[in-house]
Design an enzyme around this catalytic site. Structure first.
Site, short mmCIF file in Angstrom:
data_model
loop_
_atom_site.label_atom_id
_atom_site.label_comp_id
_atom_site.label_asym_id
_atom_site.label_seq_id
_atom_site.Cartn_x
_atom_site.Cartn_y
_atom_site.Cartn_z
N CYS A 132 49.46 55.02 67.84
CA CYS A 132 49.79 54.62 66.47
C CYS A 132 48.48 54.62 65.70
O CYS A 132 47.93 53.57 65.36
CB CYS A 132 50.45 53.25 66.45
SG CYS A 132 52.02 53.15 67.36
N GLY A 137 40.67 54.01 62.22
CA GLY A 137 39.52 53.19 62.61
C GLY A 137 39.31 53.17 64.11
O GLY A 137 38.19 53.38 64.60
N ASP A 200 48.14 50.33 69.70
CA ASP A 200 47.94 49.26 68.73
C ASP A 200 49.22 49.19 67.92
O ASP A 200 49.39 49.90 66.93
CB ASP A 200 46.72 49.55 67.86
CG ASP A 200 46.38 48.41 66.93
OD1 ASP A 200 46.22 47.28 67.42
OD2 ASP A 200 46.30 48.64 65.71
N CYS A 253 47.87 42.55 65.84
CA CYS A 253 47.15 41.60 64.99
C CYS A 253 48.11 40.51 64.54
O CYS A 253 48.24 40.22 63.35
CB CYS A 253 46.51 42.31 63.80
SG CYS A 253 47.65 43.25 62.78
#
Length: 323
Positions: A132, A137, A200, A253
């Site tokens: 993903c 980043g 992620d 997150c």
């Protein structure tokens, strides 16, 4: 789904800090009163950070240039994310407008987000999947950890975010990556096989409140359940293309144990993956969650604003058995 009773304490703290009462009830259940208040107080106190792109420049050289020529005040992030710097001041030039940014010398990135690629620990010559990937980043970080060698496949389903991914790969001088618009759920239809995979996963994003305060009130328990269902499906898909003996790093997150420890437990139960320790001495271990084995809890890592100066974050590392 953990939905503790919402009492007067929950309403009091929710009103004081502008969050949903169900969130407070869950924090109180897993963290206790003192830790919950500290978490809520510091949830938006996250310093912006940048990650050095070591493909193109050394961290200390980047620091010298940004401090001497651009007016930045920087503090090195702790190992193992010490290619990153926290920005301590409000620089006279936006971090996305410097010459050094445009030359690809650094990537604006929260310090917590630098951890999953390091935990995956890809090597030059590996076959690596960022499942993903956009906006890139972590993909660019994987490339520098691989010394810009080997094969790095970066996929994402969102066409707008794919443009950002491709732009970041080009800006950072990444030569070992291929960016593909693709739904990770379709991976089992390929004949691909990878040594290491980073997932992620899309999540409810409590760790992004410092960037988007509207997140304090924009999610509800149904969103947690929806994300958890998608995360289990993504685990199924990526395990299918992970070679025997290969490594999967799963990260989010968000705080929700339904999207974190319980997803790792699902990977262990359904696919026989073996959890491996996330060796970061300053991180917290996983939460004590009903239905989660101690070996899963002990191997996971959690980050919190009030304890680590980073956004809420979760990382786990798992290995696929050889047979």
């Amino acid at each position: 789904m953990f939905l503790p009773e919402i009492d007067d304490r929950c309403h009091e703290l929710a009103e004081r800090y502008g969050v949903r009462p169900y969130m407070v009830a869950r924090y109180l259940t897993f963290l206790g009163r003192s830790e919950t208040e500290r978490l809520l107080k510091h949830m938006e106190d996250i310093r912006p950070a940048i990650r050095t792109n070591t493909i193109l420049i050394d961290p200390e050289e980047l620091r010298r240039v940004l401090e001497e020529k651009r007016g930045f005040e920087l503090k090195r992030c702790p190992e193992p994310v010490d290619v990153g710097f926290w920005i301590l001041n409000d620089p006279p030039i936006s971090i996305g407008a410097t010459l050094e940014y445009m030359m690809g010398y650094y990537v604006p990135q929260d310090a917590a987000s630098m951890l999953p690629p390091v935990v995956l620990d890809p090597k030059p010559g590996d076959r690596v999947l960022d499942a993903c990937a956009a906006p890139g980043g972590k993909t660019t970080h994987l490339a520098q950890l691989m010394d810009n060698e080997g094969t790095l496949i970066a996929i994402d389903v969102d066409p707008d975010r794919m443009r950002a991914l491709k732009s970041n790969l080009a800006r950072c001088g990444v030569a070992n990556a291929v960016a593909l618009r693709m739904n990770a759920l379709d991976l089992p239809s390929t004949d691909w096989e990878f040594d290491r995979i980073l997932l992620d996963a899309p999540c409810t994003g409590e760790g992004t409140i410092h960037k988007d305060p509207s997140r304090k009130t924009s999610r509800d328990p149904e969103d947690i359940a929806t994300c958890a269902r998608l995360q289990r499906r993504l685990i199924d898909a990526v395990v299918d293309v992970l070679r025997p003996g290969g490594v999967l790093v799963y990260s989010t997150c968000t705080f929700s144990p339904e999207e974190n420890e319980l997803i790792v437990q699902y990977a262990v139960d359904e696919h026989g993956l073996e959890p491996e320790p996330v060796d970061v001495g300053w991180a917290d271990r996983g939460l004590r969650v009903p239905g989660v084995e101690p070996k899963v809890r002990r191997t996971c890592a959690r980050l919190y604003p009030h304890r680590h100066g980073m956004g809420i974050f979760f990382v786990a590392r798992l290995r696929k058995p050889l047979s």
